[in-house]
Design an enzyme around this catalytic site. Sequence first.
Site, PDB file in Angstrom:
ATOM      1  CB  SER A 118      -1.005   0.056   1.411  1.00  0.00           C
ATOM      2  OG  SER A 118      -1.706  -1.178   1.393  1.00  0.00           O
ATOM      3  CG  HIS A 139      -2.229  -0.795  -4.366  1.00  0.00           C
ATOM      4  ND1 HIS A 139      -2.281   0.670  -4.178  1.00  0.00           N
ATOM      5  CD2 HIS A 139      -2.493  -1.214  -3.258  1.00  0.00           C
ATOM      6  CE1 HIS A 139      -2.728   0.727  -2.873  1.00  0.00           C
ATOM      7  NE2 HIS A 139      -2.886  -0.381  -2.593  1.00  0.00           N
ATOM      8  CD  GLU A 151      -1.934   3.860  -6.603  1.00  0.00           C
ATOM      9  OE1 GLU A 151      -2.032   2.919  -5.715  1.00  0.00           O
ATOM     10  OE2 GLU A 151      -1.858   4.897  -6.667  1.00  0.00           O
ATOM     11  CG  ASN A 189      -3.219   4.237   0.539  1.00  0.00           C
ATOM     12  OD1 ASN A 189      -4.257   4.315   0.821  1.00  0.00           O
ATOM     13  ND2 ASN A 189      -2.664   2.961   0.093  1.00  0.00           N
TER      14      ASN A 189
HETATM   15  N1  LIG Z   1      -6.269  -5.005   3.351  1.00  0.00           N
HETATM   16  C1  LIG Z   1      -6.452  -3.816   2.395  1.00  0.00           C
HETATM   17  O1  LIG Z   1      -7.299  -3.343   2.385  1.00  0.00           O
HETATM   18  C2  LIG Z   1      -5.172  -3.844   1.387  1.00  0.00           C
HETATM   19  C3  LIG Z   1      -5.483  -3.066   0.310  1.00  0.00           C
HETATM   20  C4  LIG Z   1      -4.535  -2.963  -0.589  1.00  0.00           C
HETATM   21  C5  LIG Z   1      -3.371  -3.446  -0.387  1.00  0.00           C
HETATM   22  N2  LIG Z   1      -2.931  -4.179   0.767  1.00  0.00           N
HETATM   23  C6  LIG Z   1      -1.636  -4.521   1.048  1.00  0.00           C
HETATM   24  O2  LIG Z   1      -1.557  -5.957   0.608  1.00  0.00           O
HETATM   25  C7  LIG Z   1      -0.714  -6.698   1.607  1.00  0.00           C
HETATM   26  C8  LIG Z   1      -1.301  -7.709   2.492  1.00  0.00           C
HETATM   27  O3  LIG Z   1      -2.294  -6.994   3.283  1.00  0.00           O
HETATM   28  P1  LIG Z   1      -3.465  -7.849   3.589  1.00  0.00           P
HETATM   29  O4  LIG Z   1      -4.469  -6.954   4.236  1.00  0.00           O
HETATM   30  O5  LIG Z   1      -3.703  -8.999   2.963  1.00  0.00           O
HETATM   31  O6  LIG Z   1      -2.824  -8.568   5.194  1.00  0.00           O
HETATM   32  P2  LIG Z   1      -3.146  -9.849   5.982  1.00  0.00           P
HETATM   33  O7  LIG Z   1      -2.457  -9.625   7.334  1.00  0.00           O
HETATM   34  O8  LIG Z   1      -4.502 -10.073   5.664  1.00  0.00           O
HETATM   35  O9  LIG Z   1      -2.326 -10.920   5.368  1.00  0.00           O
HETATM   36  C9  LIG Z   1      -0.922 -11.016   5.287  1.00  0.00           C
HETATM   37  C10 LIG Z   1      -0.424 -12.545   5.160  1.00  0.00           C
HETATM   38  O10 LIG Z   1       1.019 -12.835   4.747  1.00  0.00           O
HETATM   39  C11 LIG Z   1       1.405 -13.715   5.337  1.00  0.00           C
HETATM   40  N3  LIG Z   1       2.947 -13.674   5.622  1.00  0.00           N
HETATM   41  C12 LIG Z   1       3.760 -12.872   6.437  1.00  0.00           C
HETATM   42  N4  LIG Z   1       4.843 -12.768   6.078  1.00  0.00           N
HETATM   43  C13 LIG Z   1       5.074 -13.827   5.273  1.00  0.00           C
HETATM   44  C14 LIG Z   1       6.157 -14.437   4.431  1.00  0.00           C
HETATM   45  N5  LIG Z   1       7.514 -14.204   4.719  1.00  0.00           N
HETATM   46  N6  LIG Z   1       5.994 -15.436   3.681  1.00  0.00           N
HETATM   47  C15 LIG Z   1       4.524 -15.673   3.165  1.00  0.00           C
HETATM   48  N7  LIG Z   1       3.387 -15.109   3.841  1.00  0.00           N
HETATM   49  C16 LIG Z   1       3.669 -14.258   4.823  1.00  0.00           C
HETATM   50  C17 LIG Z   1       0.919 -13.687   6.814  1.00  0.00           C
HETATM   51  O11 LIG Z   1       0.989 -14.950   7.231  1.00  0.00           O
HETATM   52  C18 LIG Z   1      -0.627 -13.298   6.273  1.00  0.00           C
HETATM   53  O12 LIG Z   1      -1.570 -14.542   6.310  1.00  0.00           O
HETATM   54  C19 LIG Z   1       0.024  -5.375   2.395  1.00  0.00           C
HETATM   55  O13 LIG Z   1       1.343  -5.103   1.718  1.00  0.00           O
HETATM   56  C20 LIG Z   1      -1.119  -4.207   2.332  1.00  0.00           C
HETATM   57  O14 LIG Z   1      -0.365  -3.167   2.623  1.00  0.00           O
HETATM   58  C21 LIG Z   1      -3.791  -4.205   1.559  1.00  0.00           C
END
Ligand SMILES: NC(=O)c1ccc[n+]([C@@H]2O[C@H](COP(=O)([O-])OP(=O)(O)OC[C@H]3O[C@@H](n4cnc5c(N)ncnc54)[C@H](O)[C@@H]3O)[C@@H](O)[C@H]2O)c1
Length: 297
Positions: A118, A139, A151, A189
């Site tokens: 993000s 993104h 994005e 963002n």
């Molecule tokens: N949640 C949102 O609305 C949103 C929107 C756009 C982008 N993002 C981005 O997407 C990414 C993920 O966000 P999310 O909300 O899905 O997070 P989340 O916490 O739901 O999921 C993250 C997952 O990554 C896993 N993980 C951590 N370290 C790891 C590794 N070394 N190898 C493999 N898996 C690993 C964790 O176990 C977890 O299941 C982030 O970079 C976030 O900024 C999130």
Amino acid sequence: MKNIAVIGSGTMGNGIAHTFAQHGFKVALVDINQDALNRAIQTIAGNLDRQVKKEIISEQLKIETLNNIIAFADLKAATADADLVIEAATENREIKLNLFKQLSEFCKENAILASNTSSISITQIASVTKKPQNVIGMHFMNPVPIMKLVEVIRGYATTDEVTHTIMELSKKLNKVPVEVNDYPGFVANRILMPMINEAIYTLYEGVAGVEEIDTVMKLGMAHPMGPLQLADFIGLDVCLAILNVLYNGFGNQKYAPCPLLVNMVTAGHTGVKSGTGFYQYNKGSKELVVADKYKKG
Ligand SMILES: NC(=O)c1ccc[n+]([C@@H]2O[C@H](COP(=O)([O-])OP(=O)(O)OC[C@H]3O[C@@H](n4cnc5c(N)ncnc54)[C@H](O)[C@@H]3O)[C@@H](O)[C@H]2O)c1
């Protein structure tokens, strides 16, 4: 491009895997947490069932989509054949840099390495790899199977060819890609977070209550959801992390996170995921209820 590896099977990872698999790609979904992987497969199956019920997809496509996804616990095994890797692991700089160092060793030489971050700099992520020209931001928005925007973030070294490939690929997923450059917060963002922060300041300074602020923005600006409710959905910890990236990246006071946001995150009131934020979330209930702390009278 046929084989996709998705790293992280949380909120975004399962949606990204679902979307690619539904469009005929072979997806290797990998997570360090086995429970998260199991949950992701269940979530994808549940979301596909809903799409079948709403007659958006056929039963046959549901089965094909599930067959296109293989879950992995091992990063090397999951990414060895990938033409494109999309990293959607936890929003933490060290985790991402460490992952991209490993991907640079494990993946095919011409694989494209994308991050769904993000806010973390794509140029910095690329700098730890052997081929920074092949690293890009992809993104997606939450929920991925529904939201149209991708994005596409060009790092300092990303080539035109890699950018073009990712733009075209996004269109094949029936998404609308928008190309942007790599500066703090990118576009989405950089614009959204100051608005959310200002909404929190408006509450902090007692200008209006939670419902009033969200109602003004919903009915006055035609936003489908008020900024405080949206912040709860995104996660207040995530909002704080992104504001800190903007604040540190631009060195400008206008991005300083509101002290109320800092307090709420410190107290563990991070929104939907913790059960309370500006609103409180009771399992099984869809009613939007203001958190006790912000109730009037
Ligand atoms: N949640 C949102 O609305 C949103 C929107 C756009 C982008 N993002 C981005 O997407 C990414 C993920 O966000 P999310 O909300 O899905 O997070 P989340 O916490 O739901 O999921 C993250 C997952 O990554 C896993 N993980 C951590 N370290 C790891 C590794 N070394 N190898 C493999 N898996 C690993 C964790 O176990 C977890 O299941 C982030 O970079 C976030 O900024 C999130």
